[in-house]
Scaffold this motif. Structure first.
Motif, PDB file in Angstrom:
ATOM      1  N   TYR A  60       6.705   2.147   6.353  1.00 27.05           N
ATOM      2  CA  TYR A  60       8.045   2.070   6.196  1.00 27.05           C
ATOM      3  C   TYR A  60       9.165   1.754   5.893  1.00 27.05           C
ATOM      4  N   LEU A  61       9.126   0.662   7.524  1.00 24.70           N
ATOM      5  CA  LEU A  61      10.391  -0.664   8.180  1.00 24.70           C
ATOM      6  C   LEU A  61      10.052  -1.465   7.107  1.00 24.70           C
ATOM      7  N   LEU A  62       8.782  -1.761   6.602  1.00 20.53           N
ATOM      8  CA  LEU A  62       8.216  -2.896   5.570  1.00 20.53           C
ATOM      9  C   LEU A  62       8.396  -2.472   4.321  1.00 20.53           C
ATOM     10  N   ASN A  63       8.955  -1.303   4.383  1.00 23.42           N
ATOM     11  CA  ASN A  63       9.403  -0.895   2.646  1.00 23.42           C
ATOM     12  C   ASN A  63       8.266  -0.994   1.782  1.00 23.42           C
ATOM     13  N   ASP A  64       7.169  -0.590   1.956  1.00 25.55           N
ATOM     14  CA  ASP A  64       5.412  -1.068   1.652  1.00 25.55           C
ATOM     15  C   ASP A  64       5.159   0.412   1.267  1.00 25.55           C
ATOM     16  N   ALA A  65       5.889   1.506   0.421  1.00 28.60           N
ATOM     17  CA  ALA A  65       5.566   2.630  -0.050  1.00 28.60           C
ATOM     18  C   ALA A  65       4.320   3.618  -0.490  1.00 28.60           C
ATOM     19  N   SER A  66       3.358   2.589  -0.970  1.00 30.19           N
ATOM     20  CA  SER A  66       2.111   3.045  -1.312  1.00 30.19           C
ATOM     21  C   SER A  66       1.314   3.611   0.657  1.00 30.19           C
ATOM     22  N   ASN A  67       1.697   2.365   1.590  1.00 27.81           N
ATOM     23  CA  ASN A  67       0.741   2.802   2.488  1.00 27.81           C
ATOM     24  C   ASN A  67       1.329   3.309   3.101  1.00 27.81           C
ATOM     25  N   PHE A  68       2.684   3.629   2.749  1.00 30.54           N
ATOM     26  CA  PHE A  68       3.234   3.874   3.868  1.00 30.54           C
ATOM     27  C   PHE A  68       3.203   6.102   3.401  1.00 30.54           C
ATOM     28  N   TYR A  69       3.326   6.668   2.313  1.00 27.61           N
ATOM     29  CA  TYR A  69       2.174   7.966   1.659  1.00 27.61           C
ATOM     30  C   TYR A  69       1.896   7.678   2.413  1.00 27.61           C
ATOM     31  N   SER A  70      -0.122   6.826   2.225  1.00 25.48           N
ATOM     32  CA  SER A  70      -1.430   7.598   2.331  1.00 25.48           C
ATOM     33  C   SER A  70      -1.203   7.321   4.488  1.00 25.48           C
ATOM     34  N   GLN A  71      -0.276   6.590   5.076  1.00 19.49           N
ATOM     35  CA  GLN A  71      -0.304   6.476   6.158  1.00 19.49           C
ATOM     36  C   GLN A  71       0.170   8.232   6.704  1.00 19.49           C
ATOM     37  N   MET A  72       1.358   8.072   6.496  1.00 19.62           N
ATOM     38  CA  MET A  72       2.648   9.402   7.183  1.00 19.62           C
ATOM     39  C   MET A  72       1.479  10.875   6.651  1.00 19.62           C
TER      40      MET A  72
END
Length: 541
Positions: A60-72
């Protein structure tokens, strides 16, 4: 999360994650992967959920949307399974923020509503206020200004009562700016001038120069709105001197966007391009295409205004390309959400279906699970709309707060199940009452309820309130432990009036609460009503 029961190695990993939060993304991700391995080998959902959450927060802090969604999304099942509701609420909140920044307001609303429901169900006010602040931003973005103010005021009231929280000044500044922007859109001059005063006295003295730029943007817009162009010029010059590429883009974008819009409207093109260039550079570094596209609309408007046709065509093509990119990105968001929600259902084995319609989601989020009547979230939204309508149409509105007399004694002596039945009994009476036009009822919390009467005379409101009191009294639900009667009774406080621009729904609610307090000090099974413009009058058996 209690870490004391884990091995020293696991405790050190969790310590590394907490120590490096917001500082060293690589170290966090490395520690999370190790923690995830431990969690899976031990079949420990608390470790698995915490590792996924921390990875998602880092992306989230890195603005990496794809990885953010899958992990969260992956963290939610394990966290709910071990009843770590705070993490589940925060995960939904962050998913809402990212969805909104990426131009998907329906997804964002879905996530925020779920987060609010969790906070209400599990009493998490320290998280809930932040979600209301974000809901305020969402409604501001979709031009639902009264709803924006309603949610932002909830966050504002919480902050006023908790001035010792971390980053208090930054949070208060964001809240005041959100309300100020909505008041400007609604042309509520007294309100946005009051916000200006609060920002100048309560926030600016404690802020760094770079953090003040968003306040300068608001001040420039305020003085333009009241046609004080010399003051507006002063703040424009301050912005030109202090605008920096080091500004946190997600914190300043909306304020700068409105400011740029103002500069275009008054044809301050040199100042427009100074600010635009900085904001454009900041936006491109985030890779958030929705922000790039939104900002590009201003440049397109500029080219059209000044007649630069070739530049206008080039910018329009770029706008189309960004829109295509966003469509692909949104498809990825949908795909990730569907896949991970399916995994979540299998993992937690919770007997719950994926909701098929947004209307069903909305209705469930607005309904109190015990009584089936509207809850506090729906009350917040409905009351602000009702107040705005009464103000616009110059019609009356009344707010009633009621509670069950000596309910604690009822609950303690008859038991919690009987207490729930008593609350449902009162709710059923209120649901019948609210079947009439112009009457809305909701559960406020515990044994308290709120009724809103629209367009009724003061005498009609009193008659309806008496009707409700009599219905409950005549039902003869036993209450041997009441100090007033041998049956269940209620006390009612009401505020009635014709709203003016200086009033607010919060003020009416406070006055109704004061009336209820006075009733309970003097007697029970009674009604006390005040007219905003007249003296208090009381009614008792």
């Amino acid at each position: 999360m209690n870490v004391m029961g884990y091995s020293r190695e696991i405790q050190l990993l969790i310590g590394d994650i907490q120590k490096n939060r917001g500082k060293d993304p690589r170290a966090i991700l490395k520690a999370c992967d190790k923690l995830l391995t431990f969690g899976k080998s031990l079949k420990d959902d608390a470790l698995i959920g915490y590792a996924y959450f921390s990875k998602g927060e880092t992306y989230y802090l890195l603005n990496d949307a794809s990885n953010f969604y899958s992990q969260m999304l992956s963290c939610m099942g394990p966290m709910e399974h071990v009843k770590e509701w705070g993490y589940v609420a925060m995960a939904n909140n962050m998913l809402g923020i990212v969805s909104l920044n990426r131009g998907n307001a329906p997804f964002a609303l879905d996530y925020f509503i779920k987060a609010i429901s969790i906070c209400e169900d599990y009493s998490l006010p320290d998280i809930e206020w932040m979600i209301h602040m974000n809901l305020g931003s969402l409604y501001l973005n979709i031009e639902e200004y009264q709803k924006s103010i309603s949610h932002t005021e909830i966050a504002h009231r919480y902050l006023l009562e908790h001035k010792d929280i971390e980053n208090y000044i930054e949070s208060m500044t964001a809240i005041l700016l959100g309300m100020g922007r909505a008041y400007l859109k609604l042309d509520m001059e007294a309100k946005y001038l009051e916000v200006e005063k609060r920002l100048r006295l309560d926030c600016m003295p404690f802020m760094q120069k770079i953090d003040k730029v968003v306040i300068y943007c608001f001040f420039a817009r305020v003085h333009h709105a009241i046609n004080e162009m010399e003051a507006c010029e002063y703040w424009i010059n301050k912005i030109n001197k202090n605008t920096s590429i080091n500004m946190p883009i997600l914190d300043v974008f909306d304020d700068f966007y409105d400011y740029l819009h103002m500069l275009l409207s008054i044809e301050r093109y040199d100042d427009f391009f100074k600010a635009y260039t900085v904001l454009d550079d900041l936006t491109k570094h985030t890779s958030i295409k929705n922000l790039e596209r939104k900002l590009l609309t201003l440049k397109i408007r500029y080219y059209r205004k000044v007649g630069q046709i070739e530049e206008y065509k080039i910018a329009s093509v770029l706008y189309f390309e960004l829109s295509e990119y966003m469509e692909r990105e949104n498809r990825l968001m949908v795909s990730n959400m569907v896949v991970m929600r399916n995994s979540y259902m299998e993992l937690t084995q919770i007997n719950r279906k994926v909701e098929e319609k947004n209307t069903f989601l909305q209705k469930r989020s607005e309904t109190d699970p015990l009584t089936g009547m509207y809850n506090r979230l729906k009350l917040n939204e409905y009351s602000e709309d009702a107040f705005a309508k009464a103000l616009l149409n110059k019609t009356s509105i009344a707010v009633e707060i009621l509670d069950i007399d000596f309910f604690k004694q009822f609950n303690d002596n008859y038991g919690h199940q009987a207490g729930d039945d008593c609350i449902k009994f009162i709710a059923d009476m209120l649901i019948k009452l609210s079947a009439d036009d112009g009457i809305f009822a909701a559960r406020y919390g515990g044994d308290e309820f709120v009724v809103i009467y629209e367009g009724l005379s003061m005498e009609m409101v009193e008659a309806k309130a008496n009707e409700l009191r009599d219905l409950i009294y005549d039902a003869k639900m036993e209450h041997k432990f009441s100090l007033t009667d041998d049956r269940v009774t209620i006390s009612q406080g009401i505020c009635y009036g014709m709203p003016s621009n200086d009033d607010s729904m919060f003020m009416y609610l406070q006055k109704a609460d004061n009336m209820l307090y006075e009733v309970k000090q003097q007697s029970r099974n009674a009604i006390k009503i005040c007219n905003v413009e007249e003296n208090i009058k009381g009614k008792k058996d």
